[in-house]
Motif scaffolding. Sequence first.
Motif, PDB file in Angstrom:
ATOM      1  N   GLY A  16      42.719  40.244  35.530  1.00  0.00           N
ATOM      2  CA  GLY A  16      41.785  41.378  35.621  1.00  0.00           C
ATOM      3  C   GLY A  16      42.481  42.654  35.188  1.00  0.00           C
ATOM      4  N   GLY A  72      40.474  49.138  35.830  1.00  0.00           N
ATOM      5  CA  GLY A  72      40.655  49.492  37.237  1.00  0.00           C
ATOM      6  C   GLY A  72      42.040  49.223  37.803  1.00  0.00           C
ATOM      7  N   ALA A  87      41.714  35.257  28.563  1.00  0.00           N
ATOM      8  CA  ALA A  87      41.421  33.997  29.271  1.00  0.00           C
ATOM      9  C   ALA A  87      40.448  34.271  30.411  1.00  0.00           C
ATOM     10  CB  ALA A  87      42.711  33.387  29.827  1.00  0.00           C
ATOM     11  N   ILE A 132      34.708  40.182  40.625  1.00  0.00           N
ATOM     12  CA  ILE A 132      33.413  40.776  40.296  1.00  0.00           C
ATOM     13  C   ILE A 132      32.673  41.056  41.606  1.00  0.00           C
ATOM     14  CG2 ILE A 132      33.119  39.697  38.023  1.00  0.00           C
ATOM     15  CD1 ILE A 132      31.321  37.584  39.432  1.00  0.00           C
ATOM     16  N   THR A 174      44.353  40.163  45.451  1.00  0.00           N
ATOM     17  CA  THR A 174      43.516  41.300  45.825  1.00  0.00           C
ATOM     18  C   THR A 174      42.363  40.801  46.696  1.00  0.00           C
ATOM     19  OG1 THR A 174      44.030  42.434  43.750  1.00  0.00           O
ATOM     20  CG2 THR A 174      42.171  43.275  45.027  1.00  0.00           C
ATOM     21  N   SER A 227      40.004  42.569  49.997  1.00  0.00           N
ATOM     22  CA  SER A 227      39.123  43.746  50.096  1.00  0.00           C
ATOM     23  C   SER A 227      38.958  44.069  51.574  1.00  0.00           C
ATOM     24  CB  SER A 227      37.749  43.423  49.495  1.00  0.00           C
ATOM     25  OG  SER A 227      36.816  44.421  49.839  1.00  0.00           O
ATOM     26  N   LYS A 240      36.018  37.202  49.672  1.00  0.00           N
ATOM     27  CA  LYS A 240      37.217  37.976  50.021  1.00  0.00           C
ATOM     28  C   LYS A 240      37.811  37.502  51.362  1.00  0.00           C
ATOM     29  CE  LYS A 240      37.536  40.556  46.359  1.00  0.00           C
ATOM     30  NZ  LYS A 240      38.654  40.385  45.433  1.00  0.00           N
ATOM     31  N   PRO A 250      41.920  46.635  49.340  1.00  0.00           N
ATOM     32  CA  PRO A 250      41.515  48.004  49.039  1.00  0.00           C
ATOM     33  C   PRO A 250      40.198  48.374  49.714  1.00  0.00           C
ATOM     34  CG  PRO A 250      41.912  46.712  47.022  1.00  0.00           C
ATOM     35  CD  PRO A 250      41.826  45.752  48.157  1.00  0.00           C
ATOM     36  N   TRP A 271      37.265  51.734  49.253  1.00  0.00           N
ATOM     37  CA  TRP A 271      36.542  52.214  48.060  1.00  0.00           C
ATOM     38  C   TRP A 271      37.541  52.853  47.103  1.00  0.00           C
ATOM     39  CZ3 TRP A 271      31.362  52.126  46.623  1.00  0.00           C
ATOM     40  CH2 TRP A 271      30.464  51.669  47.592  1.00  0.00           C
TER      41      TRP A 271
HETATM   42  P1  NAI Z   1      37.034  46.292  37.545  1.00  0.00           P
HETATM   43  O1  NAI Z   1      35.666  45.762  37.295  1.00  0.00           O
HETATM   44  O2  NAI Z   1      37.350  47.682  37.122  1.00  0.00           O
HETATM   45  O3  NAI Z   1      38.124  45.289  36.916  1.00  0.00           O
HETATM   46  C1  NAI Z   1      38.040  43.915  37.106  1.00  0.00           C
HETATM   47  C2  NAI Z   1      38.590  43.214  35.869  1.00  0.00           C
HETATM   48  O4  NAI Z   1      38.537  41.793  36.113  1.00  0.00           O
HETATM   49  C3  NAI Z   1      37.763  43.472  34.609  1.00  0.00           C
HETATM   50  O5  NAI Z   1      38.598  43.877  33.540  1.00  0.00           O
HETATM   51  C4  NAI Z   1      37.111  42.144  34.310  1.00  0.00           C
HETATM   52  O6  NAI Z   1      36.889  41.899  32.940  1.00  0.00           O
HETATM   53  C5  NAI Z   1      38.129  41.169  34.900  1.00  0.00           C
HETATM   54  N1  NAI Z   1      37.545  39.860  35.165  1.00  0.00           N
HETATM   55  C6  NAI Z   1      36.392  39.594  35.836  1.00  0.00           C
HETATM   56  N2  NAI Z   1      36.144  38.272  35.827  1.00  0.00           N
HETATM   57  C7  NAI Z   1      37.162  37.689  35.136  1.00  0.00           C
HETATM   58  C8  NAI Z   1      37.467  36.354  34.769  1.00  0.00           C
HETATM   59  N3  NAI Z   1      36.652  35.344  35.124  1.00  0.00           N
HETATM   60  N4  NAI Z   1      38.573  36.116  34.052  1.00  0.00           N
HETATM   61  C9  NAI Z   1      39.398  37.131  33.675  1.00  0.00           C
HETATM   62  N5  NAI Z   1      39.156  38.426  33.987  1.00  0.00           N
HETATM   63  C10 NAI Z   1      38.054  38.696  34.714  1.00  0.00           C
HETATM   64  O7  NAI Z   1      37.273  46.134  39.106  1.00  0.00           O
HETATM   65  P2  NAI Z   1      38.391  46.703  40.105  1.00  0.00           P
HETATM   66  O8  NAI Z   1      37.717  47.632  41.003  1.00  0.00           O
HETATM   67  O9  NAI Z   1      39.609  47.086  39.394  1.00  0.00           O
HETATM   68  O10 NAI Z   1      38.634  45.365  40.946  1.00  0.00           O
HETATM   69  C11 NAI Z   1      39.843  44.638  40.933  1.00  0.00           C
HETATM   70  C12 NAI Z   1      39.877  43.795  42.191  1.00  0.00           C
HETATM   71  O11 NAI Z   1      39.842  44.670  43.323  1.00  0.00           O
HETATM   72  C13 NAI Z   1      38.696  42.853  42.348  1.00  0.00           C
HETATM   73  O12 NAI Z   1      39.152  41.627  42.886  1.00  0.00           O
HETATM   74  C14 NAI Z   1      37.811  43.574  43.357  1.00  0.00           C
HETATM   75  O13 NAI Z   1      37.003  42.687  44.076  1.00  0.00           O
HETATM   76  C15 NAI Z   1      38.851  44.235  44.222  1.00  0.00           C
HETATM   77  N6  NAI Z   1      38.393  45.370  45.011  1.00  0.00           N
HETATM   78  C16 NAI Z   1      37.952  46.518  44.408  1.00  0.00           C
HETATM   79  C17 NAI Z   1      37.528  47.572  45.196  1.00  0.00           C
HETATM   80  C18 NAI Z   1      37.049  48.864  44.604  1.00  0.00           C
HETATM   81  O14 NAI Z   1      36.547  49.721  45.354  1.00  0.00           O
HETATM   82  N7  NAI Z   1      37.160  49.089  43.326  1.00  0.00           N
HETATM   83  C19 NAI Z   1      37.523  47.499  46.653  1.00  0.00           C
HETATM   84  C20 NAI Z   1      38.040  46.262  47.180  1.00  0.00           C
HETATM   85  C21 NAI Z   1      38.447  45.238  46.366  1.00  0.00           C
END
Ligand code: NAI
Length: 255
Positions: free
Chosen positions: A13, A17, A63, A94, A141, A143, A160, A186, A188
């Motif tokens: 990922g 983010g 991938a 996601i 990661t 949550s 999670k 994390p 928000w």
């Molecule tokens: P984001 O949407 O900005 O980034 C997530 C990345 O994961 C994206 O680049 C996406 O293309 C990639 N991704 C999704 N499915 C995939 C797959 N099957 N294979 C490869 N890559 C894949 O999200 P963010 O916020 O950076 O989230 C990262 C982690 O943090 C996630 O696990 C999310 O659940 C967790 N999280 C985020 C919070 C927030 O407030 N932003 C709070 C708590 C947890």
Amino acid sequence: MERFANHVVIVTGAASGIGKAATLLFLEERARVVAVDLNKSGLDALSEDVPTGHRDRFLPFLADVINLDQVEQMVRSVVDRWGTINVLFNNAGIEDTDSVTDTTEEMWDRQITVNLKSVFACSKFVLPQMQKTGHGVIVNTGSIEGIVAEPRGAAYVASKGGVVMLTKEMALTYASDNIRVNCVCPGWIDTPMARRSIDKHGGLEVMMPEIRRLQPLGRLGTPVEVAKAVLFLSSDDASFITGTTLMVDGGYTAQ
Ligand code: NAI
């Protein structure tokens, strides 16, 4: 600091983010970083953001982390190229979730698969490499929603919660191999994922009073603030820490 000189780090990922912030911080600390994502344009944009001086230690890899064949191939390519794997940051995720009654079977399966099966899939192929070398670190990661629930979050909360418990199981199982496994949770955090959710609920101005109430530090966290916790857990500074859940949530779960 250069805590990761010559270490090989896989970040999933990585194109957005939290994963993107972690990739750039690991590179700053001299690691060789494999940035895994299924978003090609996001990976291209990340590649452009990598400072020139770090590019020879940066490997973008397209991938889908729920596809075991692709994950196995990714791990094989990393080992062929760099010979070892020191750190796996299982971060891809996601959020497309609702109440049980309003969740379709397809939504449920996708949510659980991307957020939870991906941790199993990547760890499954990375752990044997770490066992061979007799050391390694995995950070997952989770949550706040792996610890406290929110309404209409059925599959996300379940996924999670699963990540938090899988972290503990892997920590126990692989402790004797000198492999540490921990989890960041994390609150928000200001990423594209959080912004999508905020927009769905009327935008930042509408949501801010609620975020301030829930997150006592009174603001959104930044991706770098989570990434710093990930680097801490991945480093020797955390050498006696395994099976733990580190909240990076501005106090959300303290109340
Ligand atoms: P984001 O949407 O900005 O980034 C997530 C990345 O994961 C994206 O680049 C996406 O293309 C990639 N991704 C999704 N499915 C995939 C797959 N099957 N294979 C490869 N890559 C894949 O999200 P963010 O916020 O950076 O989230 C990262 C982690 O943090 C996630 O696990 C999310 O659940 C967790 N999280 C985020 C919070 C927030 O407030 N932003 C709070 C708590 C947890």
